[in-house]
Design an enzyme around this catalytic site. Structure first.
Site, mmCIF file in Angstrom:
data_model
loop_
_atom_site.group_PDB
_atom_site.id
_atom_site.type_symbol
_atom_site.label_atom_id
_atom_site.label_comp_id
_atom_site.label_asym_id
_atom_site.label_seq_id
_atom_site.Cartn_x
_atom_site.Cartn_y
_atom_site.Cartn_z
ATOM 1 N N LYS A 177 0.847 -1.202 0.000
ATOM 2 C CA LYS A 177 0.000 0.000 0.000
ATOM 3 C C LYS A 177 0.880 1.249 0.000
ATOM 4 O O LYS A 177 1.443 1.625 1.028
ATOM 5 C CB LYS A 177 -0.902 0.043 1.234
ATOM 6 C CG LYS A 177 -1.940 1.154 1.106
ATOM 7 C CD LYS A 177 -2.441 1.685 2.435
ATOM 8 C CE LYS A 177 -1.865 3.015 2.821
ATOM 9 N NZ LYS A 177 -2.020 4.131 1.903
ATOM 10 N N GLU B 129 9.743 2.572 10.730
ATOM 11 C CA GLU B 129 10.674 3.693 10.580
ATOM 12 C C GLU B 129 9.834 4.954 10.679
ATOM 13 O O GLU B 129 8.908 5.136 9.880
ATOM 14 C CB GLU B 129 11.385 3.639 9.227
ATOM 15 C CG GLU B 129 12.430 2.553 9.123
ATOM 16 C CD GLU B 129 13.534 2.655 10.146
ATOM 17 O OE1 GLU B 129 13.776 3.763 10.685
ATOM 18 O OE2 GLU B 129 14.151 1.621 10.436
ATOM 19 N N CYS C 298 13.172 11.930 6.764
ATOM 20 C CA CYS C 298 13.237 11.655 8.202
ATOM 21 C C CYS C 298 14.683 11.744 8.684
ATOM 22 O O CYS C 298 14.934 11.807 9.875
ATOM 23 C CB CYS C 298 12.610 10.323 8.538
ATOM 24 S SG CYS C 298 13.313 8.974 7.649
ATOM 25 N N GLU D 64 9.028 16.899 15.044
ATOM 26 C CA GLU D 64 9.427 16.833 13.636
ATOM 27 C C GLU D 64 8.527 17.747 12.800
ATOM 28 O O GLU D 64 7.313 17.645 12.864
ATOM 29 C CB GLU D 64 9.331 15.401 13.126
ATOM 30 C CG GLU D 64 9.872 15.274 11.718
ATOM 31 C CD GLU D 64 9.928 13.827 11.235
ATOM 32 O OE1 GLU D 64 8.913 13.128 11.357
ATOM 33 O OE2 GLU D 64 10.996 13.424 10.740
HETATM 34 C C1 UN1 Z 1 18.071 9.161 3.027
HETATM 35 O O1 UN1 Z 1 18.257 10.129 3.746
HETATM 36 O O2 UN1 Z 1 18.844 8.859 2.110
HETATM 37 O O3 UN1 Z 1 11.676 8.629 5.094
HETATM 38 C C2 UN1 Z 1 16.953 8.219 3.201
HETATM 39 C C3 UN1 Z 1 12.852 8.960 5.106
HETATM 40 C C4 UN1 Z 1 13.868 7.868 5.299
HETATM 41 C C5 UN1 Z 1 14.775 7.721 4.155
HETATM 42 C C6 UN1 Z 1 15.908 8.682 4.162
HETATM 43 N N1 UN1 Z 1 13.192 6.630 5.566
HETATM 44 O O4 UN1 Z 1 13.176 10.119 4.952
#
Ligand code: UN1
Length: 479
Positions: free
Chosen positions: A173, A248, A282, A381
């Protein structure tokens, strides 16, 4: 009217209940395409298809899996400019960033194609003479994959490739804002020869499709990248079913700049880490923790760089920063800009909404200075092109401030001191540490993930991905 892109369920391209219009954030008059929105019944059929296809795919050999993943990798690499353009058009990363991300997806499939041929176990001497002990990895079963909008092709790739390589079937999804790259990737994998039902695509709402995956006893594991709030509810639903889960989530990543840092390197790391990809990563460096002796020079140089950055249509040549992904995210960014001012931070540069030739969600990158680490802008964030400078007196205070956060994904330090760099690598409470490099932008073949509120469950990517996508079996034999 553009052609409708269908969901893939049990090998059949199928209509949904309704249609998702994929809108270009650089130009909201531009409809990238129309995508079928799956219903709860579609999700149930996709889950059943993944369940039914699981035993045969678990038995498929390494050669078959390798060949399919390799073919997908090759096609993504060949089409990376076209896929990168689609990505930039639907998500708002600049064209070079979009092409780079498409190439990264191709490389990830290449890596896991190789891993198909390197699946090994252990044979260990038993404590009982004459007995053999073998430890092998087996697929988990049907895996639910829920991905965010900010990496429309790389994150699907780094979840789908290992899922398939280790013999699992998938219900995928993607985020509703970016169905284009998701559909293109699934189309590539289907034509690369995946058997029916091994990979199912259900585009649609989290509250419908995501919820159906969470509620189903037929999904054996769920991997999710997205917000902390949703991550917590995914984990709770997985606990209810005693099911494997990998999350994550957010970050509030520190970049420490010490007095002895090379100024150019520190400025590059900060500007790239905080503002490229519109700060929508992130891994973005949202807290710039700067020692007193370099503080004023650093702030002046970063501000100078920001003044020279072009914020415009993601597809235009010369654009450094594309638009924010949508109106919701832009209002969130603006809300935090207001919060920062109310908290007493100085807005040293930026933060204005911009008008361009086309209607889009353009925001000037914003730099706050004279902030303290307990302000909300340094604790929550924001997920936009907004960063804060926290002034510190020395390395010890910098380390303490860097670790004083509910998150722990990535942490960086710019310094010429081996002593401080080594100490930081050992004492940073983050899953990834960068020395003289931006906190964002990672390699595709090594583990990715964090600590504290950033991540939950085993790491993603590289060989460590096997921890999540397989389950270990210990077999004893008396010959
Ligand atoms: C990166 O910085 O190369 O959602 C990857 C995000 C992370 C991936 C970052 N899971 O920003």
């Amino acid at each position: 009217m553009s052609e409708l892109h269908h969901n893939l369920i049990g090998g059949e391209w199928t209509d949904g209940d309704d249609v998702i219009a994929n809108i270009n954030p650089s130009n909201t008059d531009d409809v990238v395409g129309e995508y079928a929105r799956a219903s709860e019944a579609d999700a149930a059929r996709a889950i059943a298809a993944a369940r039914d296809a699981a035993p045969a795919w678990a038995q498929s050999g390494p050669q078959q899996r390798h060949d399919i993943l390799k073919a997908a990798s090759d096609e993504i690499m060949t089409r990376r400019e076209e896929l990168g353009r689609l990505l930039a058009r639907e998500e708002g990363k600049t064209l070079p960033e979009g092409i780079g991300e498409a190439a990264r997806a191709g490389q990830i499939f290449g890596f896991f194609a190789g891993e198909c041929l390197r699946q090994a176990g252990d044979k260990i001497a038993s404590v009982r003479p004459g007995v053999d002990v073998e430890i092998t990895r087996e697929p988990v079963g049907a895996v639910g994959i829920i991905t965010p909008w900010n990496f429309p092709i790389a994150i699907p790739a780094w979840k789908i490739a290992p899922a398939l390589a280790y013999g699992n079937t998938v219900v995928f999804k993607p985020a509703e804002l970016v169905p284009g790259c998701a559909w293109a990737l699934v189309d590539i994998l289907k034509r690369a020869g995946l058997p029916d039902g091994v990979l199912n695509l259900v585009m649609g709402r989290g509250s419908v499709v995501g919820q159906a995956m969470l509620d189903s006893p037929d999904i054996d594991a769920i991997t999710f990248t997205g917000s902390v709030a949703t991550g917590k509810s995914v984990a709770a639903a997985c606990a209810e079913h005693m099911r494997k889960v990998q999350l994550e989530m957010g970050g509030k990543n520190p970049l420490v700049v010490l007095d002895d840092a090379a100024l150019d390197t520190a400025v590059e790391c900060a500007v790239n880490g905080a503002f490229f990809s519109t700060g929508q990563r992130c891994t973005a460096s949202s807290r710039l923790i700067v020692a007193d002796g370099i503080h004023d020079r650093f702030v002046a140089a970063v501000t100078e760089r920001l003044k020279g950055l072009v914020v415009d249509d993601a597809l235009k040549e010369g654009t450094h920063i594309g638009p924010v992904v949508d109106e919701n995210q832009l209002s969130q960014d603006e809300r935090y800009l207001a919060i920062g001012r109310e908290e007493g931070a100085t807005l040293a540069w930026g933060g204005e909404r911009l008008n361009r030739d086309t209607p889009g969600f353009y925001l000037q990158p914003a730099l706050f200075t004279e902030t303290s680490n307990d302000m909300r802008i340094n604790r929550e964030e924001i997920f936009g092109p907004v960063a804060s400078v926290v002034r510190v007196k020395d390395y010890d205070e910098a380390l303490a401030v860097a670790n004083d956060t509910a998150f722990g994904l990535s942490a960086g330090i710019c310094t010429a001191s081996l002593k401080h760099a080594s100490h930081f690598k050992r004492n940073s409470e983050a899953g990834m540490v960068m020395v003289n490099l931006p906190t964002a932008g990672v390699d595709y073949h090594v583990p990715f993930g964090g600590r504290k509120g950033s991540s939950y469950g085993p790491r993603e990517q590289g060989r460590y991905a096997a921890e999540f996508y397989t389950t270990v079996k210990t077999a004893y034999t008396l010959p």
